[in-house]
Design a protein around this motif. Structure first.
Motif, PDB file in Angstrom:
ATOM      1  N   ALA A 149       0.843  -1.302   0.014  1.00 42.94           N
ATOM      2  CA  ALA A 149       0.006  -0.125   0.030  1.00 42.94           C
ATOM      3  C   ALA A 149       0.650   1.162   0.076  1.00 42.94           C
ATOM      4  CB  ALA A 149      -0.907   0.163   1.275  1.00 42.94           C
ATOM      5  N   CYS A 150       0.349   2.470  -0.669  1.00 46.57           N
ATOM      6  CA  CYS A 150       0.809   3.722  -0.527  1.00 46.57           C
ATOM      7  C   CYS A 150      -0.136   4.625  -0.438  1.00 46.57           C
ATOM      8  CB  CYS A 150       1.653   3.946  -2.086  1.00 46.57           C
ATOM      9  SG  CYS A 150       0.525   4.029  -3.317  1.00 46.57           S
ATOM     10  N   SER A 151       0.069   5.846  -0.048  1.00 48.74           N
ATOM     11  CA  SER A 151      -0.857   6.827   0.312  1.00 48.74           C
ATOM     12  C   SER A 151      -0.284   8.207   0.010  1.00 48.74           C
ATOM     13  CB  SER A 151      -1.240   6.734   1.713  1.00 48.74           C
ATOM     14  OG  SER A 151      -0.179   7.169   2.813  1.00 48.74           O
ATOM     15  N   ALA A 152      -1.308   9.067  -0.341  1.00 43.62           N
ATOM     16  CA  ALA A 152      -1.102  10.508  -0.370  1.00 43.62           C
ATOM     17  C   ALA A 152      -2.279  11.117   0.566  1.00 43.62           C
ATOM     18  CB  ALA A 152      -1.369  10.862  -1.814  1.00 43.62           C
ATOM     19  N   ALA A 153      -1.721  12.238   1.525  1.00 48.85           N
ATOM     20  CA  ALA A 153      -2.394  12.927   2.291  1.00 48.85           C
ATOM     21  C   ALA A 153      -2.243  14.379   2.343  1.00 48.85           C
ATOM     22  CB  ALA A 153      -2.414  12.368   3.832  1.00 48.85           C
ATOM     23  N   ALA A 154      -3.103  15.123   2.853  1.00 51.12           N
ATOM     24  CA  ALA A 154      -3.252  16.544   2.750  1.00 51.12           C
ATOM     25  C   ALA A 154      -3.867  17.045   3.942  1.00 51.12           C
ATOM     26  CB  ALA A 154      -3.846  17.185   1.337  1.00 51.12           C
ATOM     27  N   PRO A 155      -3.697  18.232   4.540  1.00 50.25           N
ATOM     28  CA  PRO A 155      -3.927  18.848   5.758  1.00 50.25           C
ATOM     29  C   PRO A 155      -5.282  19.491   5.284  1.00 50.25           C
ATOM     30  CG  PRO A 155      -2.340  19.979   4.936  1.00 50.25           C
ATOM     31  CD  PRO A 155      -2.245  18.980   4.032  1.00 50.25           C
ATOM     32  N   VAL A 156      -6.313  19.333   6.515  1.00 46.87           N
ATOM     33  CA  VAL A 156      -7.428  20.017   6.349  1.00 46.87           C
ATOM     34  C   VAL A 156      -7.438  21.112   7.468  1.00 46.87           C
ATOM     35  CG1 VAL A 156      -9.926  19.832   7.189  1.00 46.87           C
ATOM     36  CG2 VAL A 156      -8.777  18.008   5.887  1.00 46.87           C
ATOM     37  N   ARG A 157      -7.623  22.395   7.023  1.00 45.28           N
ATOM     38  CA  ARG A 157      -7.502  23.435   8.002  1.00 45.28           C
ATOM     39  C   ARG A 157      -8.864  23.865   8.430  1.00 45.28           C
ATOM     40  NH1 ARG A 157      -2.136  25.342   7.761  1.00 45.28           N
ATOM     41  NH2 ARG A 157      -1.140  24.272   5.930  1.00 45.28           N
ATOM     42  N   GLY A 158      -8.749  24.547   9.817  1.00 43.99           N
ATOM     43  CA  GLY A 158     -10.303  25.019  10.211  1.00 43.99           C
ATOM     44  C   GLY A 158     -10.097  26.625  10.427  1.00 43.99           C
ATOM     45  N   PRO A 159     -10.738  27.294  10.985  1.00 41.89           N
ATOM     46  CA  PRO A 159     -10.754  28.666  11.111  1.00 41.89           C
ATOM     47  C   PRO A 159      -9.341  29.299  11.830  1.00 41.89           C
ATOM     48  CG  PRO A 159     -12.743  27.870  12.042  1.00 41.89           C
ATOM     49  CD  PRO A 159     -11.854  26.752  11.655  1.00 41.89           C
TER      50      PRO A 159
ATOM     51  N   HIS B  31       1.821  -0.903  -6.582  1.00 44.11           N
ATOM     52  CA  HIS B  31       2.335  -1.355  -7.680  1.00 44.11           C
ATOM     53  C   HIS B  31       1.472  -0.726  -9.039  1.00 44.11           C
ATOM     54  CE1 HIS B  31      -1.136  -4.270  -6.999  1.00 44.11           C
ATOM     55  NE2 HIS B  31      -1.450  -3.973  -8.580  1.00 44.11           N
ATOM     56  N   SER B  32       0.274  -0.092  -8.778  1.00 45.12           N
ATOM     57  CA  SER B  32      -0.314   0.339  -9.803  1.00 45.12           C
ATOM     58  C   SER B  32      -0.782   2.013  -9.507  1.00 45.12           C
ATOM     59  CB  SER B  32      -2.058  -0.173  -9.915  1.00 45.12           C
ATOM     60  OG  SER B  32      -2.531  -0.382  -8.511  1.00 45.12           O
ATOM     61  N   ALA B  33      -0.363   2.556  -8.421  1.00 44.17           N
ATOM     62  CA  ALA B  33      -0.838   3.945  -8.045  1.00 44.17           C
ATOM     63  C   ALA B  33       0.489   5.013  -8.347  1.00 44.17           C
ATOM     64  CB  ALA B  33      -1.477   4.179  -6.914  1.00 44.17           C
ATOM     65  N   ASP B  34       0.265   6.089  -8.997  1.00 46.54           N
ATOM     66  CA  ASP B  34       1.127   7.021  -9.092  1.00 46.54           C
ATOM     67  C   ASP B  34       0.544   8.168  -8.239  1.00 46.54           C
ATOM     68  OD1 ASP B  34       2.560   9.226  -9.690  1.00 46.54           O
ATOM     69  OD2 ASP B  34       2.257   8.889 -12.028  1.00 46.54           O
TER      70      ASP B  34
END
Length: 244
Positions: free
Chosen positions: A193-203, A218-221
Motif C-alpha cells: 500500500a501507498c498513500s497521499a495525504a493533505a491537511p484540512v484546516r479550520g478557522p 504497484h498500480s498507483a502514481d
C-alpha cells in the motif's frame, strides 16, 4: 476504583480499535477482577451498551454507538467531509480516510472503501500511528512541537520493512510536508500500500484533520493522486472556515 471508573474501564478496553474482545481480555485491559468484570459486562450487555456475539466475544453495542455518534466536534467534521470524501473516492476508486489527532495517535473518523481497494488496517473509530501513515504524518507535521519532539525521542515502531524509524529522516520528511502541503507513504504501514495525504484546516488556518487516499503501490502514481487529494482537503477547509 469507583463503579463509574470500572464501567469506564470496561468501555475503554475497546478503544485501541479492537472490534471483538473476550471477557478475559476486557478484564485484563480494564484492570478489574474477572468476577467483577463478569457482572459489569453482563449489566452493560443487558442495557445495550455491549453486545455478545454468538461465539462468545463482546463488541460495542448499538446503544453506545448511538450516544457516541452525537459527539459534536467529530460529527460536524465528519458530516462536512463526507461529500468531499465521496467525490475523492469517485475520482480515484481508492480508499479514502479522514483522521484527526488524538493524543499521540490518529483517530480515524471516517473511511470509504471500494470492493477492489487495497486492504488497510484502519477502521472507523480505530487508531493509527502518526509516523507510518499518510494522515498521521500530516498531523505530526503540524502538531505542537512538544508532541513531535516526544515522539521522535522515543523508539519508532517498525510495522513493515519500509517504516521510517530514523528520527532524523522523519524530521526531514515532516519539514518537506510543511513545505509542500502533501505527505506520502510507500509500504510503511501495510505491505503493498501507498498513500497521499493533505491537511484540512479550520478557522485561523489551524490544521484540524488530514485527508488521504490509500492505494495499491504497484498500480498507483501518487503524484497523479495529489491534485485530487488537495482539492478535496481545500474544499473541506473552506467549509470549515465558513463556520467561523
Amino acid at each position: 476504583m469507583s463503579v463509574a471508573g470500572r464501567v469506564a474501564g470496561v468501555l475503554e478496553a475497546f478503544l485501541p480499535g479492537d472490534v471483538r474482545l473476550t471477557l478475559t481480555e476486557i478484564c485484563r485491559r480494564a484492570g478489574i477482577p474477572l468476577t467483577t468484570g463478569h457482572r459489569l459486562v453482563g449489566e452493560l450487555t443487558a442495557a445495550g451498551f455491549l453486545e455478545r456475539l454468538p461465539d462468545g466475544p463482546y463488541r460495542i453495542g448499538t446503544r453506545l454507538w448511538r450516544i457516541g455518534a452525537q459527539a459534536a466536534g467529530p460529527r460536524g467534521l465528519r458530516e462536512l467531509a463526507l461529500p468531499y470524501m465521496a467525490e475523492l473516492y469517485a475520482a480515484t476508486r481508492e480508499n479514502v480516510q479522514l483522521g484527526v489527532l488524538l493524543g499521540d495517535r490518529v483517530l480515524c473518523l471516517e473511511r470509504l472503501r471500494g470492493p477492489h481497494s487495497v486492504p488497510v488496517v484502519s477502521r472507523v473509530a480505530g487508531e493509527l500511528p502518526l509516523h507510518s501513515t499518510g494522515v498521521g504524518k500530516v498531523l505530526l507535521a503540524y502538531a505542537p512541537e512538544a508532541l513531535t519532539e516526544r515522539l521522535l525521542a522515543a523508539p519508532l515502531p517498525a510495522y513493515t520493512p519500509g517504516t521510517i524509524t530514523d528520527p532524523a529522516r522523519l524530521r526531514a520528511e515532516l519539514a518537506e510536508i510543511r513545505r509542500t502541503g502533501m505527505a506520502h507513504t510507500q509500504e510503511e504501514m501495510t505491505i503493498g500500500a501507498c498513500s497521499a495525504a493533505a491537511p484540512v484546516r479550520g478557522p485561523g488556518e489551524e490544521v484540524v484533520a488530514a485527508l488521504s487516499v490509500v492505494a495499491w503501490r504497484h498500480s498507483a502514481d501518487l503524484r497523479r493522486l495529489d491534485p485530487a487529494v488537495l482539492e478535496a482537503a481545500r474544499g473541506l477547509s473552506r467549509d470549515l472556515a465558513d463556520l467561523d
